[in-house]
Scaffold this motif. Structure first.
Motif, PDB file in Angstrom:
ATOM      1  N   THR A  96      50.733  42.357  31.209  1.00 56.00           N
ATOM      2  CA  THR A  96      49.321  42.517  31.551  1.00 56.00           C
ATOM      3  C   THR A  96      48.727  41.222  32.088  1.00 56.00           C
ATOM      4  O   THR A  96      47.878  41.250  32.995  1.00 56.00           O
ATOM      5  N   THR A  97      49.170  40.079  31.562  1.00 57.85           N
ATOM      6  CA  THR A  97      48.611  38.804  32.027  1.00 57.85           C
ATOM      7  C   THR A  97      48.857  38.606  33.516  1.00 57.85           C
ATOM      8  O   THR A  97      47.972  38.139  34.246  1.00 57.85           O
ATOM      9  N   GLU A  98      50.038  38.954  33.987  1.00 59.30           N
ATOM     10  CA  GLU A  98      50.332  38.820  35.414  1.00 59.30           C
ATOM     11  C   GLU A  98      49.418  39.722  36.249  1.00 59.30           C
ATOM     12  O   GLU A  98      48.946  39.331  37.325  1.00 59.30           O
ATOM     13  N   MET A  99      49.179  40.936  35.756  1.00 53.33           N
ATOM     14  CA  MET A  99      48.269  41.830  36.474  1.00 53.33           C
ATOM     15  C   MET A  99      46.852  41.260  36.484  1.00 53.33           C
ATOM     16  O   MET A  99      46.116  41.377  37.476  1.00 53.33           O
ATOM     17  N   GLN A 100      46.466  40.630  35.393  1.00 53.38           N
ATOM     18  CA  GLN A 100      45.137  40.024  35.332  1.00 53.38           C
ATOM     19  C   GLN A 100      45.018  38.841  36.282  1.00 53.38           C
ATOM     20  O   GLN A 100      43.958  38.637  36.892  1.00 53.38           O
ATOM     21  N   VAL A 101      46.074  38.070  36.414  1.00 53.82           N
ATOM     22  CA  VAL A 101      46.066  36.938  37.346  1.00 53.82           C
ATOM     23  C   VAL A 101      45.806  37.438  38.764  1.00 53.82           C
ATOM     24  O   VAL A 101      44.981  36.882  39.503  1.00 53.82           O
ATOM     25  N   VAL A 102      46.490  38.500  39.149  1.00 53.74           N
ATOM     26  CA  VAL A 102      46.285  39.077  40.479  1.00 53.74           C
ATOM     27  C   VAL A 102      44.868  39.632  40.602  1.00 53.74           C
ATOM     28  O   VAL A 102      44.176  39.402  41.605  1.00 53.74           O
ATOM     29  N   ALA A 103      44.419  40.361  39.578  1.00 54.10           N
ATOM     30  CA  ALA A 103      43.089  40.965  39.620  1.00 54.10           C
ATOM     31  C   ALA A 103      41.994  39.908  39.722  1.00 54.10           C
ATOM     32  O   ALA A 103      40.991  40.103  40.418  1.00 54.10           O
ATOM     33  N   GLU A 104      42.179  38.781  39.042  1.00 50.09           N
ATOM     34  CA  GLU A 104      41.183  37.714  39.105  1.00 50.09           C
ATOM     35  C   GLU A 104      41.049  37.191  40.529  1.00 50.09           C
ATOM     36  O   GLU A 104      39.934  36.950  41.018  1.00 50.09           O
ATOM     37  N   GLU A 105      42.168  37.030  41.214  1.00 51.85           N
ATOM     38  CA  GLU A 105      42.120  36.559  42.605  1.00 51.85           C
ATOM     39  C   GLU A 105      41.533  37.607  43.538  1.00 51.85           C
ATOM     40  O   GLU A 105      40.770  37.284  44.456  1.00 51.85           O
ATOM     41  N   LEU A 106      41.856  38.863  43.306  1.00 50.55           N
ATOM     42  CA  LEU A 106      41.278  39.938  44.111  1.00 50.55           C
ATOM     43  C   LEU A 106      39.768  40.007  43.903  1.00 50.55           C
ATOM     44  O   LEU A 106      39.005  40.264  44.844  1.00 50.55           O
ATOM     45  N   GLY A 107      39.329  39.777  42.666  1.00 51.52           N
ATOM     46  CA  GLY A 107      37.901  39.800  42.373  1.00 51.52           C
ATOM     47  C   GLY A 107      37.147  38.679  43.056  1.00 51.52           C
ATOM     48  O   GLY A 107      35.990  38.849  43.463  1.00 51.52           O
ATOM     49  N   ARG A 108      37.773  37.539  43.203  1.00 51.29           N
ATOM     50  CA  ARG A 108      37.116  36.395  43.840  1.00 51.29           C
ATOM     51  C   ARG A 108      36.677  36.724  45.267  1.00 51.29           C
ATOM     52  O   ARG A 108      35.623  36.288  45.705  1.00 51.29           O
ATOM     53  N   VAL A 109      37.486  37.494  45.985  1.00 54.24           N
ATOM     54  CA  VAL A 109      37.165  37.803  47.383  1.00 54.24           C
ATOM     55  C   VAL A 109      36.720  39.255  47.556  1.00 54.24           C
ATOM     56  O   VAL A 109      36.519  39.715  48.677  1.00 54.24           O
ATOM     57  N   LEU A 110      36.565  39.973  46.455  1.00 53.99           N
ATOM     58  CA  LEU A 110      36.146  41.379  46.490  1.00 53.99           C
ATOM     59  C   LEU A 110      37.075  42.187  47.397  1.00 53.99           C
ATOM     60  O   LEU A 110      36.631  42.973  48.243  1.00 53.99           O
ATOM     61  N   ALA A 111      38.361  42.004  47.228  1.00 53.88           N
ATOM     62  CA  ALA A 111      39.349  42.658  48.088  1.00 53.88           C
ATOM     63  C   ALA A 111      39.336  44.169  47.878  1.00 53.88           C
ATOM     64  O   ALA A 111      39.373  44.656  46.749  1.00 53.88           O
TER      65      ALA A 111
END
Length: 323
Positions: free
Chosen positions: A50-65
């Motif tokens: 889950t942590t790896e998925m959260q790392v990706v999600a955090e970056e996606l959230g930064r740019v509202l991808a």
């Protein structure tokens, strides 16, 4: 919070790719393998946590991808895994790992995720699910009904207009649609995973909104000096910084228990809403123009608040029962 070298490298790779690609989903899947993160290795995935998925999600959230990561790579993959059906996993998970978009039809028109909107009668599904992530572009449609997960190929999906244009939602209707039972699913556990990843996305969006606000406060001048130098604004910035950092901590603690997943949903929703609101206020008139990204963070904050249940609903899971 501490991250492994591999997790830091994943974050760096995702951020760099998002910086250079206008349509990042194909490259995210092919170059980094984000669609395969949650898929076990025996089904063609990377077997990440889950942590790896959260790392990706955090970056996606930064740019509202606007990508189907949350709805497909997280929710759909975990829904199939939760059934424990080996045949379904062998048939569906390799496709998800390749980037094929899946969706989970779940909530009703009122946005309730505690009880599925659809029901099953004699192996057919009826009903209409709302707020289906990437439902209109899904090649694989999964339906939560009567405590179990079903695969359905006959459905009508229509993209629904949303204030947040960076989140693709659909309304999906089923009319005596033949359904293939995949197995029972613990709805609470599945929603906890979704909330944990969503919380990381919200934390990433809040962090970027805060960064943009700080940058602007150093550029905009009033009375011959940057507005960021005024004591009152320094206090507000300090409060926002605390919100951003605590939201991130809450998000990465969410996988530890169902209660902490609820805490993350409540706190990260409120943190992003507050930071985005302050972003609008501190930017002034420019923040309400289409050219500036401030309004997009504000809209994402509103939409994400209600996804997977309102903060008020999850707050009831945080509070201890009355004796």
């Amino acid at each position: 919070m501490t991250f492994t070298a591999e997790q830091d490298a994943l974050r760096d790779s995702v951020r760099k790719l998002l910086d250079r690609e206008a349509e990042p989903w194909p490259e995210l899947c092919e170059q980094i393998g984000v669609a395969a993160l949650a898929v076990p290795e025996r089904f063609g995935g990377l077997g990440a946590g889950t942590t790896e998925m959260q790392v990706v999600a955090e970056e996606l959230g930064r740019v509202l991808a606007d990508v189907p990561f949350l709805g497909s790579a997280v929710l759909a993959v975990h829904a199939v895994l939760a059934t424990g059906d080996s045949e379904a996993c062998e048939r569906l998970l390799p496709r998800f790992a390749e980037g094929v978009v899946g969706a989970v039809a779940w909530a009703d028109a009122d946005g309730r995720w505690s009880v599925p909107a659809c029901h099953v009668t004699e192996s057919t599904v009826d009903g209409e699910a709302h707020y289906v992530l990437n439902g209109d572009e899904a090649e694989i449609m999964l339906v939560m009904a009567d405590g179990s997960l079903y695969e359905v190929s006959d459905f009508r999906a229509v993209r629904t207009p949303a204030m947040d244009e960076t989140r693709r939602l659909a309304r999906v209707a089923f009319d005596h649609s033949p359904a293939r039972l995949l197995g029972p699913v613990d709805l609470t556990a599945l929603r906890d995973v979704a909330c944990a990843v969503l919380a990381a996305e919200q934390a990433g969006a809040a962090a970027r909104a805060f960064e943009l606000t700080v940058e602007y406060s150093r550029q905009r001048h009033q009375f011959g000096r940057p507005i960021g130098g005024f004591q009152a604004l320094k206090h507000r910035m300090a409060d926002l910084h605390v919100l951003v950092e605590t939201a991130r901590s809450a998000a990465y603690a969410a996988p530890e228990s169902s209660r902490l997943a609820a805490v993350a949903k409540v706190h990260c929703s409120e943190a992003l809403a507050t930071v985005a609101g302050e972003m609008i206020q501190l930017h002034g008139g420019i923040a309400i123009t289409w050219e500036h990204p401030a309004h997009r963070y504000f809209k994402r904050a509103h939409g994400a608040t209600w996804l997977f249940g309102s903060p008020g609903e999850h707050l009831g899971r945080v509070r201890p029962p009355l004796s």
